[in-house]
Enzyme design. Structure first.
Site, short mmCIF file in Angstrom:
data_model
loop_
_atom_site.label_atom_id
_atom_site.label_comp_id
_atom_site.label_asym_id
_atom_site.label_seq_id
_atom_site.Cartn_x
_atom_site.Cartn_y
_atom_site.Cartn_z
N HIS A 99 0.84 -1.21 0.00
CA HIS A 99 0.00 0.00 0.00
C HIS A 99 0.86 1.25 0.00
CE1 HIS A 99 0.73 -1.25 4.15
NE2 HIS A 99 0.75 0.03 4.47
N HIS A 101 0.85 5.26 1.13
CA HIS A 101 0.19 6.22 2.02
C HIS A 101 0.11 7.60 1.35
CE1 HIS A 101 0.65 3.90 5.90
NE2 HIS A 101 1.57 3.29 5.18
P1 5GP Z 1 2.00 0.25 7.35
O1 5GP Z 1 2.58 0.55 8.70
O2 5GP Z 1 1.86 -1.24 7.12
O3 5GP Z 1 2.70 0.97 6.23
O4 5GP Z 1 0.57 0.89 7.37
C1 5GP Z 1 -0.61 0.18 7.58
C2 5GP Z 1 -1.71 1.19 7.78
O5 5GP Z 1 -2.95 0.51 7.72
C3 5GP Z 1 -1.64 1.87 9.15
O6 5GP Z 1 -1.50 3.27 8.97
C4 5GP Z 1 -2.95 1.48 9.82
O7 5GP Z 1 -3.52 2.53 10.56
C5 5GP Z 1 -3.83 1.08 8.65
N1 5GP Z 1 -4.81 0.05 8.98
C6 5GP Z 1 -4.59 -1.08 9.68
N2 5GP Z 1 -5.73 -1.80 9.79
C7 5GP Z 1 -6.69 -1.10 9.13
C8 5GP Z 1 -8.09 -1.33 8.90
O8 5GP Z 1 -8.68 -2.31 9.33
N3 5GP Z 1 -8.74 -0.39 8.17
C9 5GP Z 1 -8.12 0.73 7.68
N4 5GP Z 1 -8.87 1.59 6.98
N5 5GP Z 1 -6.82 0.97 7.89
C10 5GP Z 1 -6.11 0.08 8.61
#
Ligand code: 5GP
Ligand code: ZN
Length: 136
Positions: A99, A101
Site C-alpha cells: 500500500h 500512504h
Molecule cells: P503500514 O505501517 O503497514 O505501512 O501501514 C498500515 C496502515 O494501515 C496503518 O496506517 C494502519 O492505521 C492502517 N490500517 C490497519 N488496519 C486497518 C483497517 O482495518 N482499516 C483501515 N482503513 N486501515 C487500517
C-alpha cells in the site's frame, strides 16, 4: 489472501471509507491516521510489498496516488502531502499487503518523516554507490 485485512476490505467483508475504486486499485481512509484524511492506495490483488508487486501495478498505485492527492490536499486543507510506502518490518510495515500512504501535512505540525545522516567518509559513499549499481 485469507486473514489479510486489506483483502477483506477489497472483498467488502470489512468496511472502509472508500475514496476510489477501479478494476485493479482501491483507496480508502486509514483507520489510525497520522492526520485525519490520511488515505491508503491498495492493489486489489494481494502482494506483500514493493518487491512482490509487479511494475505495472506499482505504476497504477502511483497513478491513483497522483489522482487523489489534490483532493486529499483540498479536502483536509493540508499545506503539503507525503507519499510513502513502508516495505518490510524494518521500514515500519505493519500490514503485509502492499500500500501507498497519502498523508496530509501541515505547516509546523511537528512530524518529522526521518532524520538525515552522513556517509562515514567518501570511501564509504563510493562503496555503497558501487554496491547498489552492481545490483541494477
Ligand atoms: P503500514 O505501517 O503497514 O505501512 O501501514 C498500515 C496502515 O494501515 C496503518 O496506517 C494502519 O492505521 C492502517 N490500517 C490497519 N488496519 C486497518 C483497517 O482495518 N482499516 C483501515 N482503513 N486501515 C487500517
Ligand atoms: Zn491482502
Amino acid at each position: 489472501m485469507k486473514d489479510c485485512i486489506f483483502c477483506k476490505i477489497v472483498k467488502g467483508d470489512v468496511a472502509a471509507y472508500k475514496l476510489y475504486e477501479d478494476d485493479d486499485i482501491i483507496s480508502f481512509l486509514d483507520i489510525f491516521p497520522i492526520h485525519p484524511g490520511h488515505a491508503l492506495v491498495v492493489p486489489k490483488k494481494h502482494s506483500v510489498d514493493i518487491f512482490d508487486t509487479d511494475e505495472e501495478t506499482m505504476g497504477k498505485m502511483m497513478k491513483v496516488a497522483k489522482k487523489l492527492s489534490p483532493s486529499v490536499m483540498k479536502g483536509t486543507k493540508a499545506n503539503g502531502i507525503n507519499i510513502g510506502m513502508n516495505n518490510r518490518a524494518a521500514a515500519g510495515q505493519e500490514v503485509l499487503h502492499a500500500h501507498v500512504h497519502i498523508i496530509p501535512r501541515y505547516d509546523d505540525d511537528g512530524l518529522k518523516a526521518w532524520s538525515k545522516n552522513l556517509f562515514k567518509d567518501d570511501k564509504h559513499k563510493k562503496e555503497l554507490y558501487e554496491a547498489i549499481k552492481k545490483e541494477l
